[in-house]
Design an enzyme around this catalytic site. Structure first.
Site, short mmCIF file in Angstrom:
data_model
loop_
_atom_site.label_atom_id
_atom_site.label_comp_id
_atom_site.label_asym_id
_atom_site.label_seq_id
_atom_site.Cartn_x
_atom_site.Cartn_y
_atom_site.Cartn_z
CB CYS A 1 -45.66 53.27 -54.82
SG CYS A 1 -46.39 53.26 -56.45
CG HIS B 1 -49.03 54.27 -52.32
ND1 HIS B 1 -48.65 55.42 -52.97
CD2 HIS B 1 -49.18 53.32 -53.28
CE1 HIS B 1 -48.59 55.19 -54.26
NE2 HIS B 1 -48.91 53.92 -54.48
CG ASN C 1 -50.24 55.27 -57.57
OD1 ASN C 1 -49.32 55.89 -57.02
ND2 ASN C 1 -50.26 53.95 -57.67
#
Ligand code: ACO
Length: 325
Positions: A112, A252, A282
């Site tokens: 990520c 994030h 996500n």
């Protein structure tokens, strides 16, 4: 000389997968997913659509916003952990699809955190004079590495891409700092076991779903909160700033509860944090550049404002970028 964000772009696949759709796949509920994550729906790439297919239109949009032609791009960095193939790099596929004939192209693997790592690398390339501009992209097709029978992970992720053009310019706008960190001792908390040289491709690998992402959600959650708060703090401290100076935090987009906990640790109001995980879930390395593009285009922050981007991902990897837009 400042390294500035000259343009941003994003691309999301059309297909929407709702929590109600997931209720039909695994033993979950709309209520559980919303209460534990904040996610309502996510986008899923159609069969045959790969990371570079999402990255290329996002990159085109960023180039258009920067008033640049693909032939002028000197560096392409793609943050992805769901590349088109092990090699060539997704960045090379993007280079070819764009016609960015002059660009050096490579991928960054930091789960990520891939986009924030990419911005940090590109910033240093431009600062050191190795190139004049860079296209930094986060692009992911996490739907391709999900075990759709595992309710603890399949509800969390989505597909998408976001991009920025970085280039040197005059004036106040520009990247003030980048900080990136890693801790490989925690790799077993979040990983995809198969497909590399540890678990090679065999029929068993597929039948045992070893190509799919595995995560110890609970322990990852705790480290994510601390790491993101630390990465935000170090950016503020190094620049002699406080939360009061920041117009927007772009975290994030893993879990709304993680964002709330980070805000609490930093003593900041949650309304300072931009959220789109309710719509996209996500999207790993794509999550921050998608959110940044939304922020710029919907006017939530604009020229002269300070934006703090904070990430966390598998590795573990984490970091921050502080930028005056
Ligand atoms: N539906 C219903 N119940 C569920 C689901 C689901 N989709 N998923 C888990 N549960 C159950 C569990 O089985 C467990 O049941 P049990 O108590 O009977 O064993 C219970 O819910 C609680 O499970 P936890 O894992 O403790 O739930 P938690 O509140 O921690 O939420 C989550 C799980 C959402 C995964 C959270 O831990 C999280 O967000 N973790 C961090 C994710 C992250 O930031 N990752 C890093 C970035 S990703 C990357 O880099 C690729």
């Amino acid at each position: 000389m400042k390294i500035q964000i000259a343009g941003t772009g994003r691309f999301l696949p059309e297909k929407v997968l709702t929590n109600a759709d997931l209720e039909k796949l695994v033993a979950t509920s709309n209520q559980w997913i919303i209460e534990r994550t904040g996610i309502h729906e996510r986008r899923i790439a159609a069969e045959g659509v790969c990371a570079s297919d999402l990255a290329t239109p996002a990159a085109r949009q960023a180039l258009e916003a920067a008033g640049m032609k693909p032939e002028e791009v000197e560096l392409i960095v793609v943050g992805t952990s769901t590349p088109d193939m092990n090699f060539p790099s997704t960045a090379c596929f993007v280079q070819s699809k764009l016609g960015a004939v002059k660009a050096v192209a490579f991928d960054v693997l930091a789960a990520c955190s891939g986009f924030i790592y990419g911005v940090s690398i590109a910033n240093n390339f431009i600062k050191s004079g190795q190139c004049k501009n860079a296209l930094v992209i986060g692009a992911e097709v996490y739907s391709s590495i999900i075990n759709w029978e595992d309710r603890t992970t399949c509800v969390l992720f989505g597909d998408g891409a976001g991009a920025v053009v970085l280039k040197a310019g005059e004036g106040e706008s520009g990247i003030l700092s980048t900080h990136i960190f890693s801790d490989g001792s925690k790799s077993a908390d979040l990983y995809t076991p198969g497909g590399g040289s540890v678990n090679r491709f065999t029929p068993d690998l597929v039948s045992e779903k070893k190509y799919a992402l595995c995560m110890k959600g609970n322990s990852t959650f705790k480290v994510a909160v601390k790491s993101m708060a630390d990465a935000a703090r170090v950016a503020l401290e190094q620049n002699g700033l406080t939360g009061a100076d920041i117009k927007i935090v772009i975290p994030h987009q893993a879990n709304l509860r993680i964002v709330s906990a980070v805000a609490k640790q930093l003593g900041l109001d949650e309304s300072l944090f931009y959220i789109n995980l309710d719509r996209y879930g996500n999207t790993a390395a794509a999550s921050i550049p998608i959110a940044l593009d939304e922020v710029v285009r919907n006017g939530r922050a604009g020229k002269g404002d300070l934006a703090l981007m904070v990430t966390f991902g598998g590795g573990f990897t984490w970091g921050s970028v502080l930028v005056r837009l």
